[in-house]
Motif scaffolding. Structure first.
Motif, PDB file in Angstrom:
ATOM      1  N   LEU A 116       0.472  -1.319  -0.011  1.00 16.83           N
ATOM      2  CA  LEU A 116      -0.323  -0.183   0.067  1.00 16.83           C
ATOM      3  C   LEU A 116       1.218   1.594   0.373  1.00 16.83           C
ATOM      4  N   GLY A 117       2.346   1.175  -0.286  1.00 14.17           N
ATOM      5  CA  GLY A 117       3.318   2.718  -0.582  1.00 14.17           C
ATOM      6  C   GLY A 117       4.247   2.385   1.171  1.00 14.17           C
ATOM      7  N   PHE A 118       4.058   1.895   1.696  1.00  8.48           N
ATOM      8  CA  PHE A 118       4.434   2.238   3.546  1.00  8.48           C
ATOM      9  C   PHE A 118       6.065   1.662   3.026  1.00  8.48           C
ATOM     10  N   LEU A 119       7.259   2.364   2.724  1.00  7.04           N
ATOM     11  CA  LEU A 119       8.749   1.777   3.098  1.00  7.04           C
ATOM     12  C   LEU A 119       9.304   2.924   3.713  1.00  7.04           C
ATOM     13  N   GLY A 120       8.808   2.635   4.825  1.00  3.73           N
ATOM     14  CA  GLY A 120       9.634   2.746   6.007  1.00  3.73           C
ATOM     15  C   GLY A 120       9.880   1.895   6.370  1.00  3.73           C
ATOM     16  N   HIS A 121      11.233   1.864   7.098  1.00  2.69           N
ATOM     17  CA  HIS A 121      12.665   0.372   8.297  1.00  2.69           C
ATOM     18  C   HIS A 121      13.430   1.567   8.730  1.00  2.69           C
ATOM     19  N   ALA A 122      13.748  -0.179   9.594  1.00  3.17           N
ATOM     20  CA  ALA A 122      15.156   0.449  10.594  1.00  3.17           C
ATOM     21  C   ALA A 122      16.014  -0.591  10.623  1.00  3.17           C
ATOM     22  N   ASP A 123      17.533  -0.263  10.511  1.00  4.59           N
ATOM     23  CA  ASP A 123      18.233  -1.657  10.739  1.00  4.59           C
ATOM     24  C   ASP A 123      18.981  -2.010  11.886  1.00  4.59           C
ATOM     25  N   THR A 124      17.588  -2.887  12.255  1.00  8.94           N
ATOM     26  CA  THR A 124      18.172  -3.356  13.647  1.00  8.94           C
ATOM     27  C   THR A 124      19.162  -3.316  14.818  1.00  8.94           C
ATOM     28  N   LEU A 125      20.287  -3.899  14.034  1.00  8.04           N
ATOM     29  CA  LEU A 125      21.473  -4.126  14.912  1.00  8.04           C
ATOM     30  C   LEU A 125      22.382  -2.819  13.919  1.00  8.04           C
ATOM     31  N   LYS A 126      22.543  -2.544  13.235  1.00  4.31           N
ATOM     32  CA  LYS A 126      23.216  -1.077  12.736  1.00  4.31           C
ATOM     33  C   LYS A 126      22.707  -0.064  13.160  1.00  4.31           C
ATOM     34  N   SER A 127      21.838   0.459  13.363  1.00  4.47           N
ATOM     35  CA  SER A 127      21.180   1.800  14.034  1.00  4.47           C
ATOM     36  C   SER A 127      20.106   1.211  14.423  1.00  4.47           C
ATOM     37  N   SER A 128      18.939   0.740  15.196  1.00  5.31           N
ATOM     38  CA  SER A 128      17.893   0.749  16.518  1.00  5.31           C
ATOM     39  C   SER A 128      18.639   0.492  17.851  1.00  5.31           C
ATOM     40  N   ILE A 129      20.043  -0.724  17.277  1.00  4.16           N
ATOM     41  CA  ILE A 129      20.293  -0.670  19.060  1.00  4.16           C
ATOM     42  C   ILE A 129      20.862   0.036  19.358  1.00  4.16           C
ATOM     43  N   PRO A 130      21.946   0.872  19.014  1.00  2.00           N
ATOM     44  CA  PRO A 130      22.350   1.532  19.098  1.00  2.00           C
ATOM     45  C   PRO A 130      21.906   3.048  20.014  1.00  2.00           C
ATOM     46  N   MET A 131      21.007   2.957  18.483  1.00  2.00           N
ATOM     47  CA  MET A 131      20.847   4.489  19.036  1.00  2.00           C
ATOM     48  C   MET A 131      19.573   4.379  19.869  1.00  2.00           C
ATOM     49  N   TRP A 132      18.975   3.535  20.223  1.00  2.00           N
ATOM     50  CA  TRP A 132      18.235   3.432  20.764  1.00  2.00           C
ATOM     51  C   TRP A 132      19.217   3.265  22.784  1.00  2.00           C
ATOM     52  N   VAL A 133      20.023   1.988  22.814  1.00  4.21           N
ATOM     53  CA  VAL A 133      20.531   2.533  24.107  1.00  4.21           C
ATOM     54  C   VAL A 133      21.665   4.171  24.579  1.00  4.21           C
ATOM     55  N   GLY A 134      22.093   4.563  23.644  1.00  2.75           N
ATOM     56  CA  GLY A 134      22.907   5.718  22.819  1.00  2.75           C
ATOM     57  C   GLY A 134      21.558   6.784  24.207  1.00  2.75           C
ATOM     58  N   ARG A 135      20.539   6.546  23.537  1.00  2.00           N
ATOM     59  CA  ARG A 135      19.443   7.419  24.201  1.00  2.00           C
ATOM     60  C   ARG A 135      18.794   7.258  25.503  1.00  2.00           C
ATOM     61  N   MET A 136      18.986   6.214  26.061  1.00  2.00           N
ATOM     62  CA  MET A 136      18.835   5.394  27.245  1.00  2.00           C
ATOM     63  C   MET A 136      20.026   6.577  28.209  1.00  2.00           C
ATOM     64  N   ARG A 137      21.266   6.494  27.687  1.00  2.00           N
ATOM     65  CA  ARG A 137      22.378   7.147  28.312  1.00  2.00           C
ATOM     66  C   ARG A 137      22.057   8.447  28.494  1.00  2.00           C
ATOM     67  N   ASP A 138      21.929   8.603  27.442  1.00  2.00           N
ATOM     68  CA  ASP A 138      21.790  10.430  26.976  1.00  2.00           C
ATOM     69  C   ASP A 138      20.881  10.788  28.176  1.00  2.00           C
ATOM     70  N   MET A 139      19.628  10.598  28.285  1.00  2.00           N
ATOM     71  CA  MET A 139      18.219  10.477  28.982  1.00  2.00           C
ATOM     72  C   MET A 139      18.979   9.958  30.779  1.00  2.00           C
ATOM     73  N   LYS A 140      19.355   8.964  30.520  1.00  2.00           N
ATOM     74  CA  LYS A 140      20.425   8.675  32.184  1.00  2.00           C
ATOM     75  C   LYS A 140      19.693   7.871  32.434  1.00  2.00           C
ATOM     76  N   ILE A 141      18.559   6.905  31.804  1.00  2.00           N
ATOM     77  CA  ILE A 141      18.036   5.798  31.850  1.00  2.00           C
ATOM     78  C   ILE A 141      18.307   4.733  32.786  1.00  2.00           C
ATOM     79  N   ILE A 142      19.997   4.392  31.475  1.00  2.00           N
ATOM     80  CA  ILE A 142      20.559   3.801  32.011  1.00  2.00           C
ATOM     81  C   ILE A 142      22.199   4.627  32.489  1.00  2.00           C
ATOM     82  N   SER A 143      23.245   3.268  32.587  1.00  2.00           N
ATOM     83  CA  SER A 143      24.834   4.582  32.619  1.00  2.00           C
ATOM     84  C   SER A 143      25.525   3.996  31.675  1.00  2.00           C
TER      85      SER A 143
END
Length: 143
Positions: A116-143
């Motif tokens: 139907l035309g939705f082409l959004g995607h993310a590379d789980t291992l190359k971008s999603s996991i490292p990015m969200w771990v980094g965001r949680m560090r920045d937000m001081k949820i984890i160290s």
């Protein structure tokens, strides 16, 4: 895996795309993901050794062991100056336990959205996991 950014993008797409009205859609990052492939990336992102990860996973996969550990988390928050979130507000060990013990490989298709035309995607291992771990560090949820 479903990255919140892809999920948000898909929800907006579904809301404004006439062909998507009144339909249900799966939402994943659109890549092929296995739990086995996750551990090395998670180790690197969390800066943990394999030994530490194995020790942590033995504890995590036993939901009963995590009950009553809120005070331990509170001590970690204090020691490392983290955001004062309660453990039960940022982790759902029951859900993790289910996911890690499915007993079969779960596969979820984004074909309906793509058709139907939705082409959004993310590379789980190359971008999603490292990015969200980094965001949680920045937000001081984890160290």
């Amino acid at each position: 895996m479903s990255d919140a950014r892809v999920l948000a993008e898909q929800q907006i797409w579904a809301a404004v795309n006439e062909g998507a009205g009144n339909q249900a859609f799966n939402c994943t990052n659109g890549d092929v993901f296995t739990w086995k492939s996750l551990w090395k990336v998670l180790l690197r992102s969390l800066m943990l050794s394999l030994w530490a990860m194995k020790r942590m996973m033995r504890s995590l996969i036993r939901v009963a062991m995590m009950k009553g550990k809120g005070k331990v988390w509170d001590e970690i928050v204090e020691k490392y100056g983290l955001l004062g979130e309660k453990m039960e507000d940022i982790a759902c060990f029951e859900a993790l336990n289910v996911v890690l013990h499915l007993g079969f490989q779960h596969v979820c298709s984004m074909n309906k959205s793509r058709e139907l035309g939705f082409l959004g995607h993310a590379d789980t291992l190359k971008s999603s996991i490292p990015m969200w771990v980094g965001r949680m560090r920045d937000m001081k949820i984890i160290s």
